[in-house]
Design a protein around this motif. Structure first.
Motif, PDB file in Angstrom:
ATOM      1  N   GLY A   1     -17.221 -44.935  31.462  1.00 35.08           N
ATOM      2  CA  GLY A   1     -17.408 -43.436  31.510  1.00 35.08           C
ATOM      3  C   GLY A   1     -19.751 -44.072  31.139  1.00 35.08           C
ATOM      4  O   GLY A   1     -19.978 -45.267  32.022  1.00 35.08           O
ATOM      5  N   HIS A   2     -20.343 -43.359  30.293  1.00 34.69           N
ATOM      6  CA  HIS A   2     -21.577 -43.036  30.458  1.00 34.69           C
ATOM      7  C   HIS A   2     -22.039 -43.277  28.770  1.00 34.69           C
ATOM      8  O   HIS A   2     -21.660 -42.641  27.876  1.00 34.69           O
ATOM      9  N   TRP A   3     -23.619 -44.417  29.272  1.00 43.70           N
ATOM     10  CA  TRP A   3     -24.118 -44.204  27.599  1.00 43.70           C
ATOM     11  C   TRP A   3     -24.798 -42.714  27.772  1.00 43.70           C
ATOM     12  O   TRP A   3     -25.163 -41.882  28.299  1.00 43.70           O
ATOM     13  N   LEU A   4     -25.369 -42.517  25.976  1.00 40.47           N
ATOM     14  CA  LEU A   4     -25.986 -41.601  26.094  1.00 40.47           C
ATOM     15  C   LEU A   4     -27.565 -41.556  26.171  1.00 40.47           C
ATOM     16  O   LEU A   4     -28.210 -40.364  26.389  1.00 40.47           O
ATOM     17  N   SER A   5     -27.530 -43.364  26.984  1.00 39.27           N
ATOM     18  CA  SER A   5     -29.131 -42.653  27.715  1.00 39.27           C
ATOM     19  C   SER A   5     -29.406 -43.322  29.411  1.00 39.27           C
ATOM     20  O   SER A   5     -30.048 -42.358  29.761  1.00 39.27           O
ATOM     21  N   ASP A   6     -27.972 -42.589  29.080  1.00 37.93           N
ATOM     22  CA  ASP A   6     -27.641 -42.495  30.675  1.00 37.93           C
ATOM     23  C   ASP A   6     -28.749 -41.456  31.579  1.00 37.93           C
ATOM     24  O   ASP A   6     -28.178 -40.797  30.654  1.00 37.93           O
ATOM     25  N   GLU A   7     -29.171 -41.845  32.619  1.00 40.45           N
ATOM     26  CA  GLU A   7     -29.855 -40.548  33.504  1.00 40.45           C
ATOM     27  C   GLU A   7     -28.829 -39.068  32.913  1.00 40.45           C
ATOM     28  O   GLU A   7     -29.597 -38.092  32.647  1.00 40.45           O
ATOM     29  N   VAL A   8     -28.027 -39.306  33.621  1.00 45.88           N
ATOM     30  CA  VAL A   8     -26.944 -38.081  34.222  1.00 45.88           C
ATOM     31  C   VAL A   8     -26.628 -37.987  33.284  1.00 45.88           C
ATOM     32  O   VAL A   8     -26.309 -36.591  33.027  1.00 45.88           O
ATOM     33  N   VAL A   9     -26.847 -37.864  31.731  1.00 46.10           N
ATOM     34  CA  VAL A   9     -26.719 -37.384  30.639  1.00 46.10           C
ATOM     35  C   VAL A   9     -27.359 -37.608  29.421  1.00 46.10           C
ATOM     36  O   VAL A   9     -27.621 -36.244  28.482  1.00 46.10           O
TER      37      VAL A   9
ATOM     38  N   THR B   1     -19.036 -32.695  24.303  1.00 47.73           N
ATOM     39  CA  THR B   1     -18.875 -33.224  25.454  1.00 47.73           C
ATOM     40  C   THR B   1     -18.249 -34.686  26.242  1.00 47.73           C
ATOM     41  O   THR B   1     -19.811 -35.263  25.857  1.00 47.73           O
ATOM     42  N   VAL B   2     -17.357 -35.418  26.434  1.00 48.10           N
ATOM     43  CA  VAL B   2     -16.854 -36.114  26.107  1.00 48.10           C
ATOM     44  C   VAL B   2     -17.513 -37.136  27.267  1.00 48.10           C
ATOM     45  O   VAL B   2     -16.970 -37.230  28.613  1.00 48.10           O
ATOM     46  N   VAL B   3     -18.700 -38.331  26.891  1.00 47.24           N
ATOM     47  CA  VAL B   3     -18.885 -38.656  28.526  1.00 47.24           C
ATOM     48  C   VAL B   3     -18.389 -39.967  28.384  1.00 47.24           C
ATOM     49  O   VAL B   3     -19.004 -41.239  29.847  1.00 47.24           O
ATOM     50  N   GLY B   4     -18.101 -41.447  27.489  1.00 48.60           N
ATOM     51  CA  GLY B   4     -18.143 -42.261  27.697  1.00 48.60           C
ATOM     52  C   GLY B   4     -17.026 -42.653  26.160  1.00 48.60           C
ATOM     53  O   GLY B   4     -16.870 -41.589  25.318  1.00 48.60           O
ATOM     54  N   VAL B   5     -16.345 -44.086  26.554  1.00 48.30           N
ATOM     55  CA  VAL B   5     -15.454 -44.325  25.521  1.00 48.30           C
ATOM     56  C   VAL B   5     -15.897 -45.710  25.402  1.00 48.30           C
ATOM     57  O   VAL B   5     -16.231 -46.350  26.043  1.00 48.30           O
ATOM     58  N   VAL B   6     -15.813 -45.761  24.160  1.00 50.80           N
ATOM     59  CA  VAL B   6     -16.652 -47.588  23.506  1.00 50.80           C
ATOM     60  C   VAL B   6     -15.082 -47.892  22.617  1.00 50.80           C
ATOM     61  O   VAL B   6     -14.386 -48.088  22.388  1.00 50.80           O
TER      62      VAL B   6
END
Length: 792
Positions: free
Chosen positions: A543-551, A586-591
């Motif tokens: 998925g994405h980091w919280l800092s990724d542009e899409v989110v 909304t879940v955008v990534g899994v760590v």
């Protein structure tokens, strides 16, 4: 005990100086250590016993749940105490204590005294707790604002020989207090130990409203109640919810309060805002067990060496029997020798006790007040120990002598028979089991600490420093500081509500959209800005980091760890929508899973969000080449941004290390205990092999004269001890494994204590035993046989 028995015992001991020295050294160590442990245990177990009503005093505490946060409460709002007394039957009295913390008390600029726990309280404190006054009226000393009662120690420090009543002192540069009473110095076995008790009503002149409930009030009151005789605390517990509802309405559902027994708080309550330090009941029991084992080992040494020595005393005993001594008189002589030797050991033990007190106080971090001049327990316990140990240690040799007298005295049967040999072997094995078991347990504890030190928590705490903001700092000021740090070349930095590694748990309840609310789960929550994961080195699995542009511009996105994904049953977590106690996410990534608390806790299902209206800390990755200079620069920048608020700095590694303070103290205790056990066992082994070689010196001479090599003699005489140590090692293995496993049960992540580690301990015990036994045997084997046989 007859005088002639004592006289003969003293003469016998003078003739056996090496024997006396070996026994006395081991026994003095055991007795000194046991007295020290007894004093410490008495100190710990006597907490709050100085209060006459301690059995009826309870604190009000519990938990408060606010959305994603659980607060463990040791303090309450100020009006709760008076309401309990007025509305709850069975509450005879209440008292509130407010801790101002570190305060410097000044007297007219002439003298000052620093107090680490300055308490404000109600007049009723003297009814609930036992606090004797030497000056002042116990009914009125704290009835008015700006009144203060000081201890005798504070009186001497501030006023010397002058009369303190009516004098004024100043705290916090502007609050003037009048001394209305002097109390006796409080014992250090109470959590309210302080040199100052000021009137609680003084807080109102300092701007504090003592009548406000809930969030409009301040949760700074340690509230205690004194229950009437025969009233059960469950009665108060059942009425507390109704009392809270009457004042708080629906907000009362956030609180779960209950009575907590005063006498139990020291061992059962370990929160950071307690009125005093906490203790460990398990450690107290462990220490008492160690003391018993050390005394048992010293007694075993005495029994082993005394029975071995009887063979060499046949002439003395035969002469006494010929001169008319009966079996009871000989038995009394043996008992007298044991008691005298124990008395000598106790004198030496008391010296060791007095010398060891400063080290014990440094180890536990507090003054015990148990020196010989202060501790009645020691003076009562010392003669009791002398009698008990002396009688126990001397009983077997005395009884065995009576049973075999007079034939056993004349013959070699008393010390040479198979029964006595088996007894000595058994005693050696028992001592070796204790020593090897203690060493094996200590190695297991140390291995777990090494495991903790090198454990991969799933994030990177090294070089992370947490700067905690003052409550008055604004959100804008915090964000300005974060931007200003770019000029210091610190790219890894993050504003957060809480950080992994802190002992702070916030909970968010959540369940997937479309599922029944009964599937709601509690998730450990971390809230930080878009740089949170990168700053702490948390790994992204998908998925994405919280800092990724899409989110990056969305405030309703979150990350889950692998355990949370599994718990919520999300087969395709990316894009999954959650209904939570904090709103929709909304879940955008899994760590990757990370262990945010100590290793006592398993990995928790975790959600990481980026939305917050109030950041609590700034986490900064500061290289370890010059952290202090960088910290000073950050504090200087903050002083320019917000000069009237504080910025507290702590290392995340140091914060995490505090979770294992008790373990580190525990392993130190294990090392000391093991060292003493090994030393006593070595002394017993040294004495026993010395007497055995003395008895078999003629045999050694004959073997050498017939051409036997030195190593064959060493193998013959030392081989038996090697076998005994091996037997002890095998016998101690299940006990050691069980003890280590029981101690490790509190850890979610732990070592596997296997036979390989234990075999190294046993091998070390063999080496030590061979060094002791082998050295003595080789010296005897190298003796010229002509010298031995000529004398024989």
């Amino acid at each position: 005990m007859p005088f002639n028995s004592v006289s003969f015992a003293l003469k016998a001991l003078r003739k056996q100086r090496m024997y006396v020295a070996i026994i006395a050294i081991g026994m003095s160590i055991a007795l000194g250590a046991s007295l020290l442990i007894l004093s410490y245990a008495h100190h710990e177990l006597s907490f709050e016993s100085s209060h006459a009503n301690a059995g009826r005093v309870y604190r009000i505490g519990g938990e408060r749940i606010r959305g994603d946060r659980i607060d463990f409460m040791t303090t309450t709002v100020f009006p709760l105490g008076p309401s309990l007394k007025a509305r709850v039957p069975g509450v005879e009295e209440q008292v509130r204590l407010c801790n101002l913390g570190d305060v410097t008390v000044r007297m007219d600029g002439l003298s000052e005294l620093h107090e680490s726990k300055f308490l404000l309280t109600d007049q009723s404190v003297f009814s609930v707790f036992s606090i004797p006054l030497t000056q002042g009226d116990v009914r009125t000393v704290l009835s008015r604002p700006h009144s203060v009662v000081i201890s005798e120690r504070a009186d001497r420090a501030l006023f010397g020989e002058g009369d303190p009543l009516g004098q004024t002192v100043t705290i916090r540069d502007s609050v003037i207090l009048t001394v209305t009473g002097v109390m006796k110095d409080l014992p250090n076995t109470t959590r309210i130990h302080t040199d100052f008790l000021a009137s609680l009503s003084t807080l109102e002149s300092m701007g504090q409203n003592l009548n406000l409930w809930s969030d409009q009030g301040t949760f700074d009151a340690h509230t205690f109640v004194l229950l009437s005789e025969g009233v059960a605390p469950e009665t108060v517990d059942s009425l507390l919810p109704g009392l809270l509802v009457s004042h708080l309405g629906e907000e009362a559902s956030q609180f779960s309060l209950r009575t907590q027994r005063l006498k139990d708080l020291y061992f059962d309550s370990h929160f950071s805002d307690e009125l005093g330090p906490s203790g460990s009941l398990n450690n107290v029991y462990l220490l008492i067990g160690v003391a018993l084992l050390l005394v048992v080992m010293a007694c075993l040494n005495y029994v082993n060496l005394s029975t071995a020595r009887v063979f060499h005393r046949r002439r003395e005993l035969l002469a006494r029997s010929i001169s008319g001594a009966n079996r009871m008189q000989l038995a009394m002589q043996f008992l007298a020798e044991s008691v005298i030797l124990t008395s000598i050991s106790m004198v030496a033990g008391l010296v060791l006790y007095e010398l060891s007190i400063p080290y014990l106080e440094a180890y536990i971090g507090k003054s015990l007040g148990v020196s010989l001049s202060e501790s009645l327990v020691v003076w009562l316990a010392a003669p009791a120990l002398v009698f008990i140990v002396g009688v126990v240690a001397g009983s077997y040799p005395a009884i065995a002598l009576v049973r075999l007298w007079p034939a056993g005295v004349v013959s070699r049967r008393f010390s040479s028979g198979s029964g006595k040999a088996n007894l000595r072997r058994t005693l050696v094995i028992v001592q070796a089991v204790i020593a090897i078991g203690a060493a094996g347990f200590t190695v297991g504890v140390q291995q777990q600490l090494n495991f903790i030190e090198h454990f991969d928590h799933g994030f990177l705490p090294d070089d992370i420093w947490l700067f905690e903001f003052d409550d008055a700092a604004t959100q804008g000021q915090k964000e300005i500081l974060t931007r200003e740090l770019e000029s210091l070349g610190l790219p890894r930095r993050s504003l957060a509500v809480n950080a992994p590694g802190e002992s702070i748990m916030r909970i968010t309840t959540a369940y997937p959209v479309g599922e029944d609310e009964s599937s709601r789960q509690g998730l450990s929550t971390f809230t930080g800005d878009e740089e949170f994961c990168r700053t702490f080195g948390v790994d992204l699995v998908r998925g994405h980091w919280l800092s990724d542009e899409v989110v990056a511009d969305r405030r309703d996105v979150a990350l889950l760890n692998q355990t949370a994904v599994e718990l919520l049953g999300l087969t395709d977590p990316i894009g999954a929508e959650l209904t939570t106690s904090r709103g929709p996410f909304t879940v955008v990534g899994v760590v990757k899973d990370f262990c945010a608390l100590s290793l006592h806790s398993d990995v928790l299902p975790t959600i990481i969000t980026g939305s917050s209206s109030r950041w609590r800390v700034l986490a900064v990755d500061i290289p370890d080449d010059a952290p202090q200079s960088t910290i000073s620069k950050i504090e200087g920048i903050w002083a320019g941004i917000s000069p009237h608020t504080s910025l507290t700095c702590r290392s995340l590694v140091e914060i995490m290390d505090k979770s294992y303070v008790q373990e580190r103290k525990f392993v130190s205790l294990c090392y000391i205990s093991t060292g003493l056990a090994i030393l006593i066992a070595m002394l017993g082994l040294l004495g026993l092999i010395s007497f055995i070689l003395e008895r078999r010196v003629r045999e050694v001479g004959i073997r050498k004269s017939l051409g036997a090599p030195v190593m064959s003699i060493v193998k013959l005489l030392a081989g038996e001890f090697v076998v005994l140590v091996l037997v002890a090692g095998v016998a101690a293995w299940p006990l050691t494994r069980y003890a280590v496993s029981a101690w490790l049960d509190s850890y979610a992540y732990r070592i596997e204590y296997g036979w390989l580690t234990y075999s190294i301990v046993v091998a070390s015990a063999l080496v030590v035993s061979l060094l002791i036994v082998g050295t003595k045997v080789i010296r005897t084997a190298n003796t010229n046989p002509a010298d031995v046989l000529r004398v024989e």
